[in-house]
Scaffold this active site. Sequence first.
Site, PDB file in Angstrom:
ATOM      1  N   SER A 172      -4.925  65.817  95.719  1.00 16.79           N
ATOM      2  CA  SER A 172      -5.218  64.382  95.714  1.00 16.79           C
ATOM      3  C   SER A 172      -4.247  63.608  94.838  1.00 16.79           C
ATOM      4  CB  SER A 172      -6.655  64.136  95.232  1.00 16.79           C
ATOM      5  OG  SER A 172      -6.803  64.522  93.873  1.00 16.79           O
ATOM      6  N   ARG A 173      -3.529  64.300  93.953  1.00 13.80           N
ATOM      7  CA  ARG A 173      -2.620  63.629  93.027  1.00 13.80           C
ATOM      8  C   ARG A 173      -1.534  64.605  92.589  1.00 13.80           C
ATOM      9  NH1 ARG A 173      -6.276  63.513  87.451  1.00 13.80           N
ATOM     10  NH2 ARG A 173      -6.912  65.702  87.528  1.00 13.80           N
TER      11      ARG A 173
ATOM     12  N   GLY B  16      -5.827  71.177  95.519  1.00  8.33           N
ATOM     13  CA  GLY B  16      -5.548  70.285  94.405  1.00  8.33           C
ATOM     14  C   GLY B  16      -4.505  69.243  94.749  1.00  8.33           C
TER      15      GLY B  16
ATOM     16  N   TYR C 237      -2.225  79.248  80.297  1.00  8.61           N
ATOM     17  CA  TYR C 237      -1.687  78.756  81.562  1.00  8.61           C
ATOM     18  C   TYR C 237      -0.590  79.686  82.085  1.00  8.61           C
ATOM     19  CZ  TYR C 237       1.291  75.849  84.567  1.00  8.61           C
ATOM     20  OH  TYR C 237       2.068  75.377  85.592  1.00  8.61           O
TER      21      TYR C 237
END
Length: 250
Positions: A11-12, A9, A156
């Site tokens: 890419s950003r 995860g 979460y």
Amino acid sequence: MKKTILITGSSRGLGATIAKTLASNDYNVIINYFKNKDMAEKLVSEIGQERSLAIQADVTNREQVDQMIAQATRHFGKIDAIVNNALVGFKFDPIAQKSFLNLSWHDYQQQIDGTLKGAFNVTQSVINQFIDRKSGTIISIGTNLFQNPVVPYHEYTTAKAGLIGFTRNLAAELGKFGINANVVSGGLLKTTDASAVTTDDVFDLIAQTTPLRQVTSPQDVANMVNYLISEQAKGITGQNFTIDGGLTMN
């Protein structure tokens, strides 16, 4: 030979900050992404193709993860460390967050799959090469919310708390192979894509109650990840490091 680090995860957001930090410290980085191909390729161009590679894979899909690990290993020769960072379909939005009464088990399952199943898939896929070399580092990104739920992000937080049990069992079993496993738990980060919808009131509340009077930045967390991958941290395993300016104290 340079160490190669896989960040899921990445890419950003926090993952991209970790990737850039590690690359600046002379590591090769594997930038895993799910949908954001353009952002992943842009990050590769920023870091440089000689030390980075973008690979698409859904971390909840074991076949895709195995293909990613194989491709990364072929490209750089080996993987030395993994950072389980991927976040699946969640925004830190205190207004839109469902109350417990309105949550479904599907909401929990989505986060458990993205966090625990994702970490399980990536770790189990790479672990044989760690064992063979008697060296390797496993870092999972947690949260301080399980200690101090400023906003009750039930699904979460529950999934992230499970990472600590997952990690400590790995540390206990795999230490004999020279493998380290730790969790880095940041506070609410200012700012990532996931926290972009967080209200200023929440950020202000956290800053006012933190000894350092500031909100945690992605760079704060990335710096700890960089340290735990370094040789200076080889004596550390099975720990949960909370990077939140002292908001929670252990």
